[in-house]
Enzyme design. Structure first.
Site, PDB file in Angstrom:
ATOM      1  N   LYS A 185     101.362 -10.362  29.462  1.00 24.93           N
ATOM      2  CA  LYS A 185     101.386 -11.614  28.701  1.00 24.93           C
ATOM      3  C   LYS A 185     101.155 -11.347  27.227  1.00 24.93           C
ATOM      4  O   LYS A 185     101.669 -12.037  26.364  1.00 24.93           O
ATOM      5  CB  LYS A 185     100.252 -12.535  29.170  1.00 24.93           C
TER       6      LYS A 185
ATOM      7  N   LYS B  15      93.072  -2.512  24.879  1.00 26.47           N
ATOM      8  CA  LYS B  15      92.999  -3.814  24.194  1.00 26.47           C
ATOM      9  C   LYS B  15      92.250  -3.782  22.870  1.00 26.47           C
ATOM     10  O   LYS B  15      92.495  -4.617  22.007  1.00 26.47           O
ATOM     11  CB  LYS B  15      92.416  -4.880  25.121  1.00 26.47           C
TER      12      LYS B  15
ATOM     13  N   LYS C 177     103.639  -1.765  31.292  1.00 23.48           N
ATOM     14  CA  LYS C 177     103.645  -2.865  32.260  1.00 23.48           C
ATOM     15  C   LYS C 177     104.041  -4.172  31.582  1.00 23.48           C
ATOM     16  O   LYS C 177     103.758  -4.378  30.398  1.00 23.48           O
ATOM     17  CB  LYS C 177     102.289  -2.983  32.965  1.00 23.48           C
TER      18      LYS C 177
HETATM   19  P1  ATP Z   1      97.234  -9.718  29.516  1.00 22.32           P
HETATM   20  O1  ATP Z   1      98.458  -9.061  28.991  1.00 22.32           O
HETATM   21  O2  ATP Z   1      96.730 -10.868  28.665  1.00 22.32           O
HETATM   22  O3  ATP Z   1      96.160  -8.758  29.938  1.00 22.32           O
HETATM   23  P2  ATP Z   1      98.353  -9.897  32.117  1.00 22.32           P
HETATM   24  O4  ATP Z   1      99.807 -10.142  32.008  1.00 22.32           O
HETATM   25  O5  ATP Z   1      97.891  -8.527  32.451  1.00 22.32           O
HETATM   26  O6  ATP Z   1      97.663 -10.452  30.835  1.00 22.32           O
HETATM   27  P3  ATP Z   1      96.312 -11.179  33.755  1.00 22.32           P
HETATM   28  O7  ATP Z   1      95.920 -12.600  33.633  1.00 22.32           O
HETATM   29  O8  ATP Z   1      95.401 -10.188  33.135  1.00 22.32           O
HETATM   30  O9  ATP Z   1      97.789 -10.923  33.180  1.00 22.32           O
HETATM   31  O10 ATP Z   1      96.523 -10.816  35.278  1.00 22.32           O
HETATM   32  C1  ATP Z   1      96.705 -11.720  36.348  1.00 22.32           C
HETATM   33  C2  ATP Z   1      97.108 -10.932  37.595  1.00 22.32           C
HETATM   34  O11 ATP Z   1      98.440 -10.429  37.429  1.00 22.32           O
HETATM   35  C3  ATP Z   1      96.242  -9.714  37.885  1.00 22.32           C
HETATM   36  O12 ATP Z   1      96.011  -9.618  39.282  1.00 22.32           O
HETATM   37  C4  ATP Z   1      97.073  -8.541  37.428  1.00 22.32           C
HETATM   38  O13 ATP Z   1      96.770  -7.367  38.140  1.00 22.32           O
HETATM   39  C5  ATP Z   1      98.477  -9.034  37.740  1.00 22.32           C
HETATM   40  N1  ATP Z   1      99.477  -8.403  36.868  1.00 22.32           N
HETATM   41  C6  ATP Z   1      99.505  -8.460  35.509  1.00 22.32           C
HETATM   42  N2  ATP Z   1     100.552  -7.779  35.023  1.00 22.32           N
HETATM   43  C7  ATP Z   1     101.224  -7.291  36.109  1.00 22.32           C
HETATM   44  C8  ATP Z   1     102.405  -6.505  36.270  1.00 22.32           C
HETATM   45  N3  ATP Z   1     103.105  -6.107  35.218  1.00 22.32           N
HETATM   46  N4  ATP Z   1     102.804  -6.182  37.510  1.00 22.32           N
HETATM   47  C9  ATP Z   1     102.097  -6.583  38.594  1.00 22.32           C
HETATM   48  N5  ATP Z   1     100.968  -7.322  38.523  1.00 22.32           N
HETATM   49  C10 ATP Z   1     100.527  -7.681  37.300  1.00 22.32           C
END
Ligand code: ATP
Ligand code: LTN
Length: 328
Positions: free
Chosen positions: A196, A111, A193
């Site tokens: 968001k 990040k 992965k």
């Molecule tokens: P950012 O990209 O802003 O880091 P993010 O998409 O990773 O956001 P978070 O709010 O950080 O989302 O995560 C919320 C939950 O979703 C966490 O438990 C994280 O492990 C899960 N998660 C996020 N991305 C994935 C993915 N691609 N597959 C499975 N679980 C996920």
């Protein structure tokens, strides 16, 4: 009843990875365990955000969690920043965590793209705040996606170290990962992965996407060379991701799902259909709830009170253990 806690950031729009990796499992957990779920607004500001947008997203995400099935009468749903104990315990834990262990966190390295010099200090200490979120509630189980495994290890290390130095204060938690769906990949870039914050609108399936949009994204999903449908994430990341999504959406195993296919086209179409049906009720409920955001705000006030009733005594315990003089 085991205590459960998890959190999600009100950053971009919630996607299929968040849903399959985390939120859907929280909905099941709430009936089996004493569960706490928080919208982690303090974590969201570790990266520059527009203030009005952050406020709007915090409410929107809460609505979405309720639409996905979190029932505020069953679980405790709250906003992290409404419970000041999180920031306070985080400071105390920063006095126990070391620079070296935070430097090993891969999420920080990913990040802090613009370089360490301009990264915010809080982006570096982010996992310590996450540890505070968990330890405040004596959570035994933390349901998360695969990407959070390292942060959970750090949380355990901090809890053990604190207990060792200052006496038994915290319960040492465990990460709970789903068997299928713990790491959903980007449809356009199946080696990364789904996220968001990744700028990949065509590779990210949003929970609120219309059915036609979901179908289009799956149709254009990047697949692999060759024609064989097999679950092999190392060699066939694109197809394996589709299989993992279809398996998670239909309660099966990816390898078992693969046996029913001989070509990519049918697999894409069936995966799209399964995802449309999986998300349809969430989208419909969201539309209903969005007409009365005040009701959700009332829910959040109640959630913050319930959360604080647990977090307050834990913080007091930690303050006393480390030797801070009480005001009384
Ligand atoms: P950012 O990209 O802003 O880091 P993010 O998409 O990773 O956001 P978070 O709010 O950080 O989302 O995560 C919320 C939950 O979703 C966490 O438990 C994280 O492990 C899960 N998660 C996020 N991305 C994935 C993915 N691609 N597959 C499975 N679980 C996920
Ligand atoms: N860091 C997590 C979100 C998060 C969290 C938590 C998850 C903040 N606090 C406590 C579990 C428990 C993320 O980026 N997904």
């Amino acid at each position: 009843m085991a205590r459960v806690l998890s959190g999600i950031q009100p950053t971009g729009d919630i996607h299929l990875g968040n849903y399959l990796g985390a939120v859907r499992n929280w909905v099941e957990d709430q009936h089996l365990q004493d569960s706490y779920f928080c919208v982690v607004d303090l974590h969201a500001i570790t990266i520059p955000r527009d203030p009005a947008e952050l406020r709007a997203k915090t409410l929107e995400l809460t609505l979405l969690l309720v639409a996905a099935g979190l029932d505020p009468d069953v679980c405790t749903l709250f906003v992290q920043g409404h419970v000041h104990e999180h920031s306070e315990l985080s400071w105390i834990l920063e006095c126990v965590a070391s620079m070296g262990e935070l430097e090993r966190m891969t999420q920080f390295k990913e990040k802090a793209k613009d370089g360490r010099e301009s990264a915010r200090v809080a982006l570096f200490t982010y996992p310590v705040l996450q540890a505070a979120d968990i330890l405040l509630y004596d959570a035994e189980r933390v349901p998360v996606g695969e990407d959070q495994r390292q942060h959970l290890e750090l949380c355990r290390d901090i809890a053990l170290r604190f207990n060792h130095r200052y006496g038994d204060t915290f319960l040492v938690p465990e990460a709970i990962l789903p068997k299928v769906g713990a790491r959903i990949m980007d449809l356009q870039k199946p080696t990364a992965k789904m996220s968001k914050s990744a700028d990949s609108p065509q590779g990210t399936v949003l929970v609120l996407d219309e059915p036609a949009v979901i179908e289009r994204k799956f149709k254009r999903a990047v697949t692999d060379t060759g024609t064989e449908v097999a679950f092999d994430p190392g060699k066939k990341p694109g197809v394996s991701n589709l299989l993992a999504i279809l398996a998670a959406a239909t309660g099966r195993q990816p390898a078992e799902v693969a046996e029913g296919y001989s070509q990519y086209g049918q697999l894409k179409a069936d995966t799209a259909d399964a995802v449309v049906e999986l998300l349809r009720p969430v989208r419909e409920r969201y539309t209903e709830l969005a007409s009365d955001p005040e009701a959700v705000r009332a829910t959040l006030r109640q959630g913050a009170e319930k959360a604080q009733a647990v977090a307050g005594p834990t913080l007091a315990r930690a303050r006393a253990a480390i030797g801070l003089l009480s005001r009384d």
